[in-house]
Design a protein around this motif. Structure first.
Motif, short mmCIF file in Angstrom:
data_model
loop_
_atom_site.label_atom_id
_atom_site.label_comp_id
_atom_site.label_asym_id
_atom_site.label_seq_id
_atom_site.Cartn_x
_atom_site.Cartn_y
_atom_site.Cartn_z
N SER A 122 32.85 74.98 39.79
CA SER A 122 33.99 74.33 39.12
C SER A 122 35.23 74.25 39.99
O SER A 122 36.21 73.60 39.62
CB SER A 122 34.33 75.10 37.83
OG SER A 122 34.64 76.45 38.12
N THR A 123 35.20 74.90 41.15
CA THR A 123 36.40 74.94 41.98
C THR A 123 36.47 73.78 42.98
O THR A 123 37.52 73.55 43.59
CB THR A 123 36.47 76.26 42.77
OG1 THR A 123 35.24 76.44 43.50
CG2 THR A 123 36.68 77.43 41.82
N PRO B 262 39.78 69.10 26.91
CA PRO B 262 39.67 69.32 28.35
C PRO B 262 38.32 68.86 28.89
O PRO B 262 37.28 69.12 28.28
CB PRO B 262 39.83 70.85 28.49
CG PRO B 262 40.54 71.28 27.26
CD PRO B 262 40.07 70.35 26.18
N GLU B 263 38.32 68.18 30.02
CA GLU B 263 37.08 67.72 30.61
C GLU B 263 36.17 68.88 30.98
O GLU B 263 34.95 68.76 30.93
CB GLU B 263 37.37 66.88 31.87
CG GLU B 263 36.12 66.31 32.49
CD GLU B 263 36.40 65.34 33.62
OE1 GLU B 263 35.67 65.38 34.63
OE2 GLU B 263 37.36 64.55 33.49
N LEU C 97 31.28 81.64 28.96
CA LEU C 97 32.02 82.77 28.40
C LEU C 97 33.38 82.98 29.06
O LEU C 97 34.32 83.47 28.43
CB LEU C 97 31.19 84.06 28.52
CG LEU C 97 29.91 84.11 27.69
CD1 LEU C 97 29.13 85.38 27.99
CD2 LEU C 97 30.22 84.01 26.20
N SER C 98 33.49 82.62 30.34
CA SER C 98 34.73 82.88 31.08
C SER C 98 35.58 81.63 31.25
O SER C 98 36.46 81.59 32.12
CB SER C 98 34.40 83.47 32.45
OG SER C 98 33.65 82.55 33.25
N TRP C 99 35.35 80.62 30.44
CA TRP C 99 36.12 79.37 30.56
C TRP C 99 37.62 79.68 30.56
O TRP C 99 38.11 80.48 29.77
CB TRP C 99 35.77 78.46 29.38
CG TRP C 99 36.58 77.19 29.34
CD1 TRP C 99 36.48 76.13 30.19
CD2 TRP C 99 37.59 76.85 28.39
NE1 TRP C 99 37.38 75.16 29.83
CE2 TRP C 99 38.08 75.58 28.74
CE3 TRP C 99 38.14 77.52 27.28
CZ2 TRP C 99 39.09 74.94 28.01
CZ3 TRP C 99 39.14 76.89 26.57
CH2 TRP C 99 39.60 75.61 26.93
N ASP C 100 38.32 79.04 31.49
CA ASP C 100 39.75 79.27 31.68
C ASP C 100 40.54 78.66 30.52
O ASP C 100 40.65 77.43 30.40
CB ASP C 100 40.18 78.64 33.01
CG ASP C 100 41.64 78.95 33.35
OD1 ASP C 100 42.34 79.56 32.52
OD2 ASP C 100 42.07 78.56 34.45
N LYS C 101 41.10 79.50 29.67
CA LYS C 101 41.79 79.02 28.47
C LYS C 101 43.11 78.34 28.77
O LYS C 101 43.71 77.73 27.87
CB LYS C 101 41.99 80.18 27.49
CG LYS C 101 40.67 80.69 26.92
CD LYS C 101 40.89 81.83 25.94
CE LYS C 101 39.56 82.29 25.34
NZ LYS C 101 38.57 82.70 26.34
N ASP D 149 42.43 72.80 18.93
CA ASP D 149 41.20 71.99 19.00
C ASP D 149 40.33 72.45 20.16
O ASP D 149 39.10 72.59 20.03
CB ASP D 149 41.55 70.52 19.20
CG ASP D 149 42.08 69.86 17.94
OD1 ASP D 149 42.11 70.53 16.89
OD2 ASP D 149 42.46 68.68 18.01
N ALA D 150 40.96 72.68 21.32
CA ALA D 150 40.21 73.11 22.50
C ALA D 150 39.60 74.49 22.30
O ALA D 150 38.45 74.73 22.67
CB ALA D 150 41.11 73.11 23.73
N LEU D 151 40.35 75.39 21.69
CA LEU D 151 39.83 76.75 21.47
C LEU D 151 38.69 76.74 20.46
O LEU D 151 37.71 77.48 20.60
CB LEU D 151 40.96 77.67 21.00
CG LEU D 151 42.06 77.95 22.04
CD1 LEU D 151 43.20 78.75 21.42
CD2 LEU D 151 41.49 78.69 23.25
N ALA D 152 38.80 75.90 19.43
CA ALA D 152 37.70 75.76 18.46
C ALA D 152 36.47 75.19 19.14
O ALA D 152 35.34 75.64 18.91
CB ALA D 152 38.13 74.87 17.29
#
Length: 278
Positions: free
Chosen positions: A48-49, A81-82, A127-131, A152-155
């Motif tokens: 992802s980087t 978020p994409e 699990l570690s998605w950057d919030k 919305d993104a957190l849900a």
């Protein structure tokens, strides 16, 4: 999102595996892409980087690569978020490959090894998605829209966790009830923010559908059903009522069988078609 709710494509129709990754030097994007893992690919498409080139970003219509693309319009157009949709895309691919692998009598022995590596890496990424990605980057976003976008993104993220563990590991739903609760909590916070002028955000349809299907506790089932039916009354999108109907089918199947690994794929098996369209 529609692709994620139809199970794996694949009673009579099997999408062709892409011949190569978009990271390859050949113009692989000229051939038909699909929600499958490309031939001879490694896990580099999950990094992802890295930054996508302009050409790759334009042609990555199914979000096959997890790299960042500075020209993306995903947050502005879809209010999500994409990076989350990329993780969903990767999860669908992995689930499809697992299902097809179980049906295939001729197996390339490199494939199971590759899928095992992808499973471990993708689980960590989900699990570690950057919030911090849950915060819109546009400087002129008003506070109400920013709050709604975030919830919305957190849900959606919590819905993605549910989706991953049910489709990839087929985990017993009993373990997932706290995650179901988080989806509904974030969805309610979004509704309270009033981002859509009193109407529920259409983006909430997907995570709330996934959460409703996995709800086992009567209180959570009542909350999920109420949210979907209330949203159906307030929204012009008929899919909310369809989502509520399918969730109730899942609950009924689980009561009949006492099998808590049954999910929406089994409940919609006779139809094998997308049940959510946004």
């Amino acid at each position: 999102m529609a692709e994620s709710t139809c199970g794996c494509a694949l009673v009579s129709v099997c999408p062709q595996r892409p011949g190569s990754s978009l990271l390859s030097i050949e113009a692989s994007y000229q051939s038909l892409r699909s929600f499958r893992v490309a031939d001879h690919t490694t896990t580099t498409d999950l990094v992802s980087t890295c930054e996508k080139t302009l050409d790759t970003g334009h042609n990555d219509i199914h979000l096959e690569l997890m790299g960042e693309w500075k020209h993306t319009l995903f947050p502005e157009m879809y209010k999500v978020p994409e990076s989350l949709m990329g993780l969903l895309s990767q999860t669908i691919r992995l689930a499809n490959e697992q299902e097809l692998l179980n049906r295939d009598t001729i197996v390339d022995f490199d494939i199971p090894t590759n899928l095992s590596q992808r499973t471990r890496l993708l689980e960590h990424q989900v699990l570690s998605w950057d919030k911090t990605h849950a915060y819109p980057t546009a400087p002129d976003v008003n506070p109400i829209n920013e709050k709604g976008f975030r919830y919305d993104a957190l849900a959606t993220h919590q819905g993605l966790i549910l989706f991953y563990y049910r489709r990839i590991h087929n985990i017993n739903a009993l373990i997932l009830q706290d995650t179901v609760r988080k989806v509904l909590d974030f969805a309610q916070e979004s509704a309270n923010a009033g981002i859509e002028n009193g109407f529920p955000s259409p983006l909430l349809l997907w995570p709330c559908f996934i959460a409703a299907c996995e709800a086992l506790e009567p209180g959570l089932q009542d909350r999920a059903l109420k949210f979907l039916l209330d949203a159906d009354c307030q929204s012009m999108a008929p899919s909310f009522s369809v989502a509520a109907e399918v969730a109730q089918k899942v609950w009924s199947l689980r009561r009949e069988t006492q099998d808590y690994t049954i999910g929406w794929v089994q409940a919609t098996a006779p139809y094998r078609c997308p049940i959510i369209a946004i």
